[in-house]
Write an enzyme that holds these catalytic residues in place. Structure first.
Site, PDB file in Angstrom:
ATOM      1  N   LYS A 150       0.800  -1.226   0.000  1.00 46.15           N
ATOM      2  CA  LYS A 150       0.000   0.000   0.000  1.00 46.15           C
ATOM      3  C   LYS A 150       0.837   1.283   0.000  1.00 46.15           C
ATOM      4  CE  LYS A 150      -4.355  -1.421   2.109  1.00 46.15           C
ATOM      5  NZ  LYS A 150      -5.294  -1.104   3.197  1.00 46.15           N
ATOM      6  N   ASP A 179      -9.933   3.635   1.979  1.00 50.25           N
ATOM      7  CA  ASP A 179     -10.163   2.984   3.282  1.00 50.25           C
ATOM      8  C   ASP A 179     -10.983   3.883   4.221  1.00 50.25           C
ATOM      9  OD1 ASP A 179      -9.028   0.484   2.908  1.00 50.25           O
ATOM     10  OD2 ASP A 179      -7.029   1.121   3.531  1.00 50.25           O
ATOM     11  N   GLY A 215      -0.805   0.668   9.638  1.00 52.16           N
ATOM     12  CA  GLY A 215      -1.229   1.204   8.345  1.00 52.16           C
ATOM     13  C   GLY A 215      -2.696   1.612   8.328  1.00 52.16           C
TER      14      GLY A 215
HETATM   15  P1  NAP Z   1      -0.320  -3.187  10.645  1.00 54.43           P
HETATM   16  O1  NAP Z   1       0.125  -1.978   9.913  1.00 54.43           O
HETATM   17  O2  NAP Z   1       0.534  -4.398  10.683  1.00 54.43           O
HETATM   18  O3  NAP Z   1      -0.623  -2.722  12.175  1.00 54.43           O
HETATM   19  C1  NAP Z   1      -0.931  -3.670  13.158  1.00 54.43           C
HETATM   20  C2  NAP Z   1      -1.355  -2.957  14.435  1.00 54.43           C
HETATM   21  O4  NAP Z   1      -1.714  -3.951  15.408  1.00 54.43           O
HETATM   22  C3  NAP Z   1      -0.268  -2.099  15.077  1.00 54.43           C
HETATM   23  O5  NAP Z   1      -0.867  -1.022  15.747  1.00 54.43           O
HETATM   24  C4  NAP Z   1       0.367  -3.095  16.057  1.00 54.43           C
HETATM   25  O6  NAP Z   1       1.036  -2.480  17.141  1.00 54.43           O
HETATM   26  C5  NAP Z   1      -0.879  -3.801  16.560  1.00 54.43           C
HETATM   27  N1  NAP Z   1      -0.536  -5.108  17.137  1.00 54.43           N
HETATM   28  C6  NAP Z   1      -0.221  -6.238  16.449  1.00 54.43           C
HETATM   29  N2  NAP Z   1       0.044  -7.236  17.339  1.00 54.43           N
HETATM   30  C7  NAP Z   1      -0.093  -6.715  18.574  1.00 54.43           C
HETATM   31  C8  NAP Z   1       0.050  -7.227  19.892  1.00 54.43           C
HETATM   32  N3  NAP Z   1       0.378  -8.527  20.105  1.00 54.43           N
HETATM   33  N4  NAP Z   1      -0.204  -6.415  20.940  1.00 54.43           N
HETATM   34  C9  NAP Z   1      -0.548  -5.118  20.737  1.00 54.43           C
HETATM   35  N5  NAP Z   1      -0.690  -4.559  19.516  1.00 54.43           N
HETATM   36  C10 NAP Z   1      -0.470  -5.341  18.451  1.00 54.43           C
HETATM   37  O7  NAP Z   1      -1.736  -3.706  10.101  1.00 54.43           O
HETATM   38  P2  NAP Z   1      -2.932  -2.829   9.482  1.00 54.43           P
HETATM   39  O8  NAP Z   1      -2.819  -2.815   8.020  1.00 54.43           O
HETATM   40  O9  NAP Z   1      -2.985  -1.530  10.221  1.00 54.43           O
HETATM   41  O10 NAP Z   1      -4.204  -3.739   9.844  1.00 54.43           O
HETATM   42  C11 NAP Z   1      -4.645  -3.862  11.182  1.00 54.43           C
HETATM   43  C12 NAP Z   1      -5.905  -4.715  11.230  1.00 54.43           C
HETATM   44  O11 NAP Z   1      -6.971  -4.058  10.536  1.00 54.43           O
HETATM   45  C13 NAP Z   1      -5.759  -6.090  10.558  1.00 54.43           C
HETATM   46  O12 NAP Z   1      -6.442  -7.038  11.334  1.00 54.43           O
HETATM   47  C14 NAP Z   1      -6.443  -5.904   9.219  1.00 54.43           C
HETATM   48  O13 NAP Z   1      -6.975  -7.126   8.714  1.00 54.43           O
HETATM   49  C15 NAP Z   1      -7.562  -4.939   9.598  1.00 54.43           C
HETATM   50  N6  NAP Z   1      -8.045  -4.141   8.458  1.00 54.43           N
HETATM   51  C16 NAP Z   1      -9.350  -4.237   8.146  1.00 54.43           C
HETATM   52  C17 NAP Z   1      -9.863  -3.483   7.110  1.00 54.43           C
HETATM   53  C18 NAP Z   1     -11.323  -3.569   6.779  1.00 54.43           C
HETATM   54  O14 NAP Z   1     -11.696  -3.207   5.659  1.00 54.43           O
HETATM   55  N7  NAP Z   1     -12.165  -3.989   7.717  1.00 54.43           N
HETATM   56  C19 NAP Z   1      -9.024  -2.613   6.380  1.00 54.43           C
HETATM   57  C20 NAP Z   1      -7.672  -2.536   6.737  1.00 54.43           C
HETATM   58  C21 NAP Z   1      -7.194  -3.317   7.789  1.00 54.43           C
HETATM   59  P3  NAP Z   1       2.630  -2.187  17.038  1.00 54.43           P
HETATM   60  O15 NAP Z   1       2.740  -0.916  16.237  1.00 54.43           O
HETATM   61  O16 NAP Z   1       3.073  -2.040  18.440  1.00 54.43           O
HETATM   62  O17 NAP Z   1       3.242  -3.357  16.329  1.00 54.43           O
END
Ligand code: NAP
Length: 276
Positions: free
Chosen positions: A69, A106, A135
């Site tokens: 992305k 998004d 992200g």
């Molecule tokens: P990302 O950039 O990898 O960010 C992951 C986030 O989760 C970070 O804030 C990370 O914290 C936190 N995290 C992961 N493991 C953790 C743990 N064990 N304890 C505490 N915090 C933790 O991923 P993303 O793209 O933002 O996506 C995040 C979620 O949103 C995913 O589940 C994705 O499937 C979902 N999503 C859904 C949609 C939709 O259309 N519904 C769209 C986009 C994303 P740290 O920074 O400390 O690592």
């Protein structure tokens, strides 16, 4: 010259789990349109080659997902204001001359889902508490600020990432330590989980939820499972809850409309088909 069949797809790595092909194919069928939509597994080192080749193969555009992305932005010839602000793109449109337009839908998908599932929700009614600074959080923060929430309380396990978002997006963000994240809820009329916690295969969200206010809107970006433990607890506490599937469906609307010329509707049937 015969007209090409318009193609679109989703570029990511891995990609097999993506629900986007099912969504877009459903809309193509529903509206009787010519075209197809395919999952494309593309490794980071091949991203540019693939993007340059796609328009020549009949692709009119693509969705972009993890891990491309941000990277995709540097190959775009034109970038929408919202993609520039978020710093990432999830929707590409290939112009006739092969130029690439990058957009980010998004935030649009997030807001459209909340307005559809919780029509009485007023983002301006108070503060928003946001868990996570990855992200997805970037688009959510831009959308919430745009919608007029009073203040965004932001908490992330890695505090530096939340601080960086505050520096980037401004003073309406207040960063709260991860160990105190539960305290944000007493002050919030909107609560959003943007972390991957609670997703199948990931750890549970362990932030204390007893501060949730009855009547607050609580939404989870995680949609697998559909009803996360955050949503179940919030529902029991008298909150209005909205699952994350609708965001996924709504974020696909602007791209589909640009590629295939019809604005698709997100309704119960769409949800059923995508859930399979
Ligand atoms: P990302 O950039 O990898 O960010 C992951 C986030 O989760 C970070 O804030 C990370 O914290 C936190 N995290 C992961 N493991 C953790 C743990 N064990 N304890 C505490 N915090 C933790 O991923 P993303 O793209 O933002 O996506 C995040 C979620 O949103 C995913 O589940 C994705 O499937 C979902 N999503 C859904 C949609 C939709 O259309 N519904 C769209 C986009 C994303 P740290 O920074 O400390 O690592």
């Amino acid at each position: 010259m015969k007209q090409k069949i318009p193609l679109a797809g989703v570029i990511g790595s891995p990609i097999a789990q993506s629900k986007s092909p099912r969504l877009h194919r459903h809309w193509l069928r529903r509206y009787g349109l010519r075209g197809d939509y395919v999952p494309l597994h593309v490794d980071p080192e091949d991203l540019e080659t693939v993007l340059r080749a796609m328009p020549k193969m009949g692709f009119v555009g693509a969705n972009v997902t993890i891990p491309h992305k941000v990277a995709v932005m540097k190959f775009a010839d034109q970038v929408s204001d919202r993609a520039t602000l978020v710093g990432a793109a999830n929707t590409l449109i290939f112009k006739d001359d092969g130029r690439i337009f990058a957009d980010n839908t998004d935030g649009y998908g997030f807001m459209a889902n909340l307005h559809q599932q919780a029509p009485d929700w007023d983002p301006r009614s108070g503060n928003a508490a946001v868990l996570g600074a990855g992200g997805a959080a970037r688009a959510i923060i831009v959308a919430l600020a745009d919608a007029g929430v009073t203040e965004i309380l932001l908490s992330n396990r890695t505090r530096a990432k939340a601080d960086a978002l505050r520096s980037e997006f401004g003073a309406r963000i207040r960063v709260v330590d991860w160990v105190q994240a539960g305290n944000m809820f007493e002050d919030a009329t909107t609560v959003v989980n943007t972390t991957s916690l609670g997703m199948i295969g990931q750890p549970e969200l362990r932030v204390p939820l007893d501060g949730l206010r009855a009547g607050a809107l609580v939404t989870d970006l995680v949609y697998s499972p559909l009803r996360t433990s955050l949503l179940e607890t919030a529902h029991a506490a008298g909150c209005v809850t909205v699952d994350g599937l609708g965001m996924l469906l709504h974020q696909g609307v602007p791209g589909f409309e640009r590629w295939f010329g019809t604005r698709p509707e997100v309704d119960e049937e769409t949800r059923r088909v995508v859930l399979g």
